[in-house]
Enzyme design. Structure first.
Site, short mmCIF file in Angstrom:
data_model
loop_
_atom_site.label_atom_id
_atom_site.label_comp_id
_atom_site.label_asym_id
_atom_site.label_seq_id
_atom_site.Cartn_x
_atom_site.Cartn_y
_atom_site.Cartn_z
CE1 TYR A 1 -4.34 0.00 -0.35
CE2 TYR A 1 -4.25 -1.77 1.26
CZ TYR A 1 -4.94 -1.06 0.31
OH TYR A 1 -6.22 -1.39 -0.01
CD GLU B 1 -3.40 3.95 0.93
OE1 GLU B 1 -2.27 3.55 1.26
OE2 GLU B 1 -4.46 3.40 1.26
CG ASP C 1 -8.37 10.71 -24.11
OD1 ASP C 1 -7.37 9.96 -24.24
OD2 ASP C 1 -9.49 10.28 -23.78
CB THR D 1 -4.61 3.91 -22.02
OG1 THR D 1 -4.39 4.05 -23.43
CG2 THR D 1 -6.08 4.11 -21.70
CE LYS E 1 -7.17 2.37 -25.61
NZ LYS E 1 -7.43 3.20 -24.44
NE ARG F 1 -5.92 -4.30 -19.94
CZ ARG F 1 -6.48 -3.85 -21.06
NH1 ARG F 1 -7.44 -2.96 -21.03
NH2 ARG F 1 -6.12 -4.33 -22.23
N1 DSN Z 1 -11.82 0.49 -25.01
C1 DSN Z 1 -10.95 1.48 -25.58
C2 DSN Z 1 -10.93 1.39 -27.07
O1 DSN Z 1 -11.05 0.30 -27.57
O2 DSN Z 1 -10.75 2.38 -27.73
C3 DSN Z 1 -11.27 2.86 -25.17
O3 DSN Z 1 -11.89 2.88 -23.98
#
Ligand code: DSN
Length: 422
Positions: free
Chosen positions: A58, A60, A205, A232, A235, A241
């Site tokens: 933990y 925090e 974003d 994120t 990707k 993740r």
């Molecule tokens: N699930 C993601 C996507 O496939 O673009 C975005 O949230």
């Protein structure tokens, strides 16, 4: 002993049911082609960091300012992730604690806005994202979301005049540039100028394209005046993740965002994921990551070319990034859901997707969305990608998955999922 049994030795002995599910997924990933444009394959080093004992801790707070003791190594790991993220994207501040892209966006809103404030973002049906204010989300009950969209669906050009007029009229506190289903580059400079002309924060974003930005294949919104960037990490960035918020230079904004993430929104950060983020950011500095990012875009262009040759309508007329959005219902008479299912049977995973101004329902839309980040990690060339696209078309035109299954499996075998990147 098989390689998988060696990797999951204790799990296999202790919990055969979970082991089998993981084994099935490993096989599915190895034998099929992953075309969901938001997915990728991480390196073994990233996986090892994710599976580390850091999950037991933990932490925090933030490095040097924690609520619990025993933080010598968690501080080290989080600082590494922050420093690498800042260097990779040219940011002065990085919060690497968001558990995912949604948390990153919500954390940024909570840091930048008061309840009732207005956000001007991309129309969801024109490529925006749920967390850009879809009515089904709780944030849409807290903040007021207004929209801009494309002027011309055939080319993907954004209606920047309407964007500027809406900004003047609605006086947003945040103007948001970013998308999850838009195949072109935004004019970051125009959006940030419009945001600043009405006193709003320019927030990007870049969840889908972060890896392409890090690899130099897409422009970095920070170079065009953007103040805040959310993303994120799993990707195109090819990490674990998770999510992240970057602030270009304002310490005041960075402090508000840190407070919004913790204690505002989340509890203990997932330190094993943060360690894995640091590892992935380290990989993104390598020269080979630049080649990867370039190849992702070239591969997507090659796939778009084949669709073009066969007269399949693509939203925005093609692609300039890693993804393609095709109107398979309008062009081939096959709904997006049916296309997704047929291609799945053939060994290709992609997703049905609403297209701009879709006349069909969201759960049964006209389009499919697919892209090249994952297959490019496997070493697919443009020629391989053309072949995949021809096979996709064969399946969709004949409505027969078996027409392509063997060839798709052979392509997958030709390009095994790598365990590390040079
Ligand atoms: N699930 C993601 C996507 O496939 O673009 C975005 O949230």
């Amino acid at each position: 002993m098989s390689k998988l049994t060696t990797m999951y030795e204790f799990l296999k002995k202790q919990d055969e049911e979970v082991f089998q599910a993981i084994e099935g997924e490993e096989k599915r990933q190895a034998e099929g082609l992953e075309l969901i444009p938001s997915e990728n394959y991480v390196s073994r080093a990233v996986k090892e960091a994710m599976a580390s004992s850091l999950t037991n801790k933990y932490s925090e707070g933030y490095p040097g300012k924690r609520y619990y003791g025993g933080q010598e190594f968690t501080d080290q790991v989080e600082r590494l992730a922050q420093d690498r993220a800042k260097k990779l994207f040219g940011a002065a501040f990085a919060n690497v604690q968001p558990l995912g892209g949604a948390n990153a966006n919500i954390g940024a809103y909570f840091g930048l806005l008061e309840p009732g404030d207005t956000v001007l973002g991309m129309d969801l049906s024109h490529g925006g994202h749920l967390t850009h204010g879809h009515p089904v989300t709780y944030i849409s009950k807290i903040f007021n979301f207004v929209r801009y969209g494309m002027k011309d669906v055939a080319t993907g050009e954004i209606d920047y005049d309407a964007l500027a007029e809406t900004a003047k009229r609605e006086k947003p506190k945040v103007v948001l540039g970013g998308f999850s289903a838009y195949p072109r580059e935004l004019d970051w400079k125009k959006i940030s100028d419009i945001a600043h002309s009405v006193g709003a924060v320019a927030m990007a974003d870049v969840a889908h394209i972060a890896g392409l930005i890090a690899g130099g294949s897409q422009k970095n919104p920070f170079d065009y005046g953007f103040d805040v960037m959310t993303t994120t990490t799993h990707k195109t960035l090819r990490g674990p993740r998770g999510g992240m918020i970057l602030v270009r230079d304002s310490e005041e904004i960075a402090k508000k965002i840190d407070k919004a993430i913790f204690p505002g929104l989340q509890g203990g950060p997932h330190m094993h994921q943060i360690a894995a983020k640091a590892v992935a950011f380290g990989e993104a500095f390598r020269p080979s990551f630049k080649d990867y990012a370039k190849q992702v875009v070239e591969n997507a262009a090659a796939m778009a070319e084949v669709f073009q040759e066969h007269g399949v309508r693509m939203i925005t007329g093609g692609t300039s990034n890693h993804l393609i959005l095709a109107d398979v219902f309008g062009s081939l008479g096959i709904p997006g859901g049916e296309a997704e299912k047929l291609l799945d049977e053939a060994g290709i995973t992609l997703n049905k997707n609403a297209i701009a101004d879709d006349t069909r329902k969201p759960m049964d839309p006209s389009g499919i969305r697919f892209g090249t980040p994952a297959i490019t990690t496997r070493g697919f060339t443009e020629e391989d990608c053309r072949e995949v696209t021809r096979l996709m078309l064969k399946v969709l035109k004949t409505k027969d998955a078996s027409a392509a299954r063997t060839k798709i499996k052979a392509l997958a075998e030709k390009h095994p999922i790598p365990e590390s990147f040079a």
